[in-house]
Design a protein around this motif. Sequence first.
Motif, PDB file in Angstrom:
ATOM      1  N   ALA A 176       0.820  -1.213   0.000  1.00  0.00           N
ATOM      2  CA  ALA A 176       0.000   0.000   0.000  1.00  0.00           C
ATOM      3  C   ALA A 176       0.855   1.264   0.000  1.00  0.00           C
ATOM      4  N   HIS A 177       2.121   1.115   0.312  1.00  0.00           N
ATOM      5  CA  HIS A 177       3.045   2.248   0.311  1.00  0.00           C
ATOM      6  C   HIS A 177       3.745   2.414  -1.040  1.00  0.00           C
ATOM      7  N   VAL A 178       3.358   1.623  -2.045  1.00  0.00           N
ATOM      8  CA  VAL A 178       4.058   1.603  -3.323  1.00  0.00           C
ATOM      9  C   VAL A 178       3.103   1.917  -4.467  1.00  0.00           C
ATOM     10  N   ALA A 179       3.506   2.842  -5.324  1.00  0.00           N
ATOM     11  CA  ALA A 179       2.820   3.086  -6.595  1.00  0.00           C
ATOM     12  C   ALA A 179       3.775   2.726  -7.720  1.00  0.00           C
ATOM     13  N   ALA A 180       3.274   2.001  -8.703  1.00  0.00           N
ATOM     14  CA  ALA A 180       4.088   1.617  -9.859  1.00  0.00           C
ATOM     15  C   ALA A 180       3.662   2.436 -11.066  1.00  0.00           C
ATOM     16  N   GLY A 181       4.635   2.910 -11.817  1.00  0.00           N
ATOM     17  CA  GLY A 181       4.338   3.692 -13.005  1.00  0.00           C
ATOM     18  C   GLY A 181       5.241   3.301 -14.159  1.00  0.00           C
ATOM     19  N   PRO A 182       4.964   3.852 -15.348  1.00  0.00           N
ATOM     20  CA  PRO A 182       5.764   3.530 -16.533  1.00  0.00           C
ATOM     21  C   PRO A 182       7.072   4.316 -16.562  1.00  0.00           C
ATOM     22  N   GLY A 183       7.918   4.064 -15.568  1.00  0.00           N
ATOM     23  CA  GLY A 183       9.175   4.779 -15.433  1.00  0.00           C
ATOM     24  C   GLY A 183       9.056   5.915 -14.430  1.00  0.00           C
ATOM     25  N   THR A 184      10.122   6.192 -13.692  1.00  0.00           N
ATOM     26  CA  THR A 184      10.063   7.288 -12.715  1.00  0.00           C
ATOM     27  C   THR A 184       9.915   8.640 -13.397  1.00  0.00           C
ATOM     28  N   GLN A 185      10.337   8.752 -14.653  1.00  0.00           N
ATOM     29  CA  GLN A 185      10.194  10.025 -15.363  1.00  0.00           C
ATOM     30  C   GLN A 185       8.736  10.485 -15.382  1.00  0.00           C
ATOM     31  N   ILE A 186       7.805   9.572 -15.583  1.00  0.00           N
ATOM     32  CA  ILE A 186       6.391   9.914 -15.611  1.00  0.00           C
ATOM     33  C   ILE A 186       5.897  10.311 -14.223  1.00  0.00           C
ATOM     34  N   LEU A 187       6.529   9.773 -13.184  1.00  0.00           N
ATOM     35  CA  LEU A 187       6.092  10.059 -11.822  1.00  0.00           C
ATOM     36  C   LEU A 187       6.520  11.443 -11.347  1.00  0.00           C
ATOM     37  N   LEU A 188       7.578  12.010 -11.912  1.00  0.00           N
ATOM     38  CA  LEU A 188       8.122  13.267 -11.394  1.00  0.00           C
ATOM     39  C   LEU A 188       7.100  14.398 -11.349  1.00  0.00           C
ATOM     40  N   PRO A 189       6.395  14.705 -12.446  1.00  0.00           N
ATOM     41  CA  PRO A 189       5.427  15.811 -12.362  1.00  0.00           C
ATOM     42  C   PRO A 189       4.245  15.512 -11.445  1.00  0.00           C
ATOM     43  N   ILE A 190       3.865  14.241 -11.334  1.00  0.00           N
ATOM     44  CA  ILE A 190       2.785  13.877 -10.412  1.00  0.00           C
ATOM     45  C   ILE A 190       3.219  14.135  -8.978  1.00  0.00           C
ATOM     46  N   VAL A 191       4.418  13.726  -8.652  1.00  0.00           N
ATOM     47  CA  VAL A 191       4.955  13.938  -7.304  1.00  0.00           C
ATOM     48  C   VAL A 191       5.073  15.432  -7.009  1.00  0.00           C
ATOM     49  N   ALA A 192       5.517  16.201  -8.001  1.00  0.00           N
ATOM     50  CA  ALA A 192       5.690  17.640  -7.787  1.00  0.00           C
ATOM     51  C   ALA A 192       4.367  18.346  -7.493  1.00  0.00           C
ATOM     52  N   ARG A 193       3.255  17.761  -7.923  1.00  0.00           N
ATOM     53  CA  ARG A 193       1.942  18.384  -7.694  1.00  0.00           C
ATOM     54  C   ARG A 193       1.290  17.952  -6.380  1.00  0.00           C
ATOM     55  N   LEU A 194       1.924  17.082  -5.634  1.00  0.00           N
ATOM     56  CA  LEU A 194       1.273  16.531  -4.445  1.00  0.00           C
ATOM     57  C   LEU A 194       0.958  17.577  -3.387  1.00  0.00           C
ATOM     58  N   LEU A 195       1.813  18.595  -3.247  1.00  0.00           N
ATOM     59  CA  LEU A 195       1.581  19.591  -2.201  1.00  0.00           C
ATOM     60  C   LEU A 195       0.482  20.578  -2.562  1.00  0.00           C
ATOM     61  N   LYS A 196       0.195  20.711  -3.857  1.00  0.00           N
ATOM     62  CA  LYS A 196      -0.919  21.538  -4.340  1.00  0.00           C
ATOM     63  C   LYS A 196      -0.790  23.012  -3.996  1.00  0.00           C
ATOM     64  N   ASN A 197       0.394  23.482  -3.666  1.00  0.00           N
ATOM     65  CA  ASN A 197       0.480  24.873  -3.255  1.00  0.00           C
ATOM     66  C   ASN A 197       1.605  25.655  -3.934  1.00  0.00           C
ATOM     67  N   GLY A 198       2.232  25.059  -4.947  1.00  0.00           N
ATOM     68  CA  GLY A 198       3.347  25.774  -5.553  1.00  0.00           C
ATOM     69  C   GLY A 198       4.377  26.090  -4.487  1.00  0.00           C
ATOM     70  N   GLY A 199       4.725  27.342  -4.349  1.00  0.00           N
ATOM     71  CA  GLY A 199       5.686  27.725  -3.325  1.00  0.00           C
ATOM     72  C   GLY A 199       7.115  27.542  -3.796  1.00  0.00           C
ATOM     73  N   LYS A 200       7.984  27.177  -2.856  1.00  0.00           N
ATOM     74  CA  LYS A 200       9.404  27.052  -3.157  1.00  0.00           C
ATOM     75  C   LYS A 200       9.811  25.583  -3.263  1.00  0.00           C
ATOM     76  N   ALA A 201      10.672  25.318  -4.215  1.00  0.00           N
ATOM     77  CA  ALA A 201      11.271  23.990  -4.356  1.00  0.00           C
ATOM     78  C   ALA A 201      12.778  24.147  -4.331  1.00  0.00           C
ATOM     79  N   ALA A 202      13.445  23.212  -3.661  1.00  0.00           N
ATOM     80  CA  ALA A 202      14.911  23.211  -3.613  1.00  0.00           C
ATOM     81  C   ALA A 202      15.412  21.864  -4.104  1.00  0.00           C
ATOM     82  N   ILE A 203      16.386  21.901  -4.997  1.00  0.00           N
ATOM     83  CA  ILE A 203      16.970  20.688  -5.575  1.00  0.00           C
ATOM     84  C   ILE A 203      18.446  20.665  -5.199  1.00  0.00           C
ATOM     85  N   LEU A 204      18.888  19.583  -4.548  1.00  0.00           N
ATOM     86  CA  LEU A 204      20.300  19.453  -4.215  1.00  0.00           C
ATOM     87  C   LEU A 204      21.067  19.162  -5.501  1.00  0.00           C
TER      88      LEU A 204
END
Length: 333
Positions: free
Chosen positions: A73-101
């Motif tokens: 239940a803690h796992v979602a499978a998708g057609p490559g992690t590339q497709i998951l990136l924009p979905i994950v980025a929308r999870l917070l639903k508030n825009g705001g600030k993002a930091a990438i190491l």
Amino acid sequence: MGGKIEHGGNLARARALFPHAPEPWIDLSTGINPNSYPHSPLPGNAFSRLPDPEDLGRLKEAAARSYGAPSAAHVAAGPGTQILLPIVARLLKNGGKAAILSPTYAEHARAARLAGYDVREVNDPERLLEADLAVTVNPNNPTGRIVPRPQLLELAARLREKGGLLVVDEAFQDASDSESVADAVDSGGLLVLRSFGKFYGMAGVRLGFAISHPGLIARIEDELGPWSVSGPALRIGSEALVDKEWKRAMRERLHRSAVRLDALFEQRGISVVGGTSLFRFVRHAEAQRIFHTLGQEGVFVRRFADRPEELRLGLPADDQWGRVETALAKFTC
């Protein structure tokens, strides 16, 4: 927004740069295992039927066991992690600030910008706390940098307190001695990405996973919709992920290959300064000349437009070592 992001694996680009290079090309511009998983023959209906939900359930169970997630239940499978990136980025639903190491895989920043974030690339893990959405690739691509598990868990806890999310991309963790944090996602504030194709040498299968709290996983699966993973990918992934003996032997084999590649470079006075057992990272004042010397011999490696002294190299297949050694011998300091 910038232009199109350049990635490894583009042999059309290699041919344009080096039209007189001998073929077939040896493509070392990606970090994909040259030794593909020897999966069982696919059933005759693997391509003719829609993917079976029960097969998806088996794949998620296999992924949870392999990656150390608390449950399927803690796992979602998708057609490559590339497709998951924009979905994950929308999870917070508030825009705001993002930091990438950074420096790191450029698609994380692109996905965050598309989701409306003000994106900052930082070089200190503590600065990830300045953001709502924080991303680190661990071990890092292309440098191999590792942020220790205790520090990642502390960052996740502090982000959770303010409603933020730490995304840890563990795409190369299978080929590293770094510690996964996939077992710690139930506390919240943490999401782990895992790539199947890199370690198992099957990038074309297009299979990747997000691991997080079941509430976030349910939202990701709602966006993915039904049949997001192909029938062949379900079968191959379910078999490979539980094959512990193959994984153990392959980790040892990749380590030996990485040591061998390092030795070839060191013979030419080129030090390897990072990487994982799937790719090696070079920083050298003559990196562009190394790139061109290899390219003229039909060996394509990854360079970086904004960091001209850096190169990343994948591992040769068994029958490619001789050509790589001959090509590298033509470089003189």
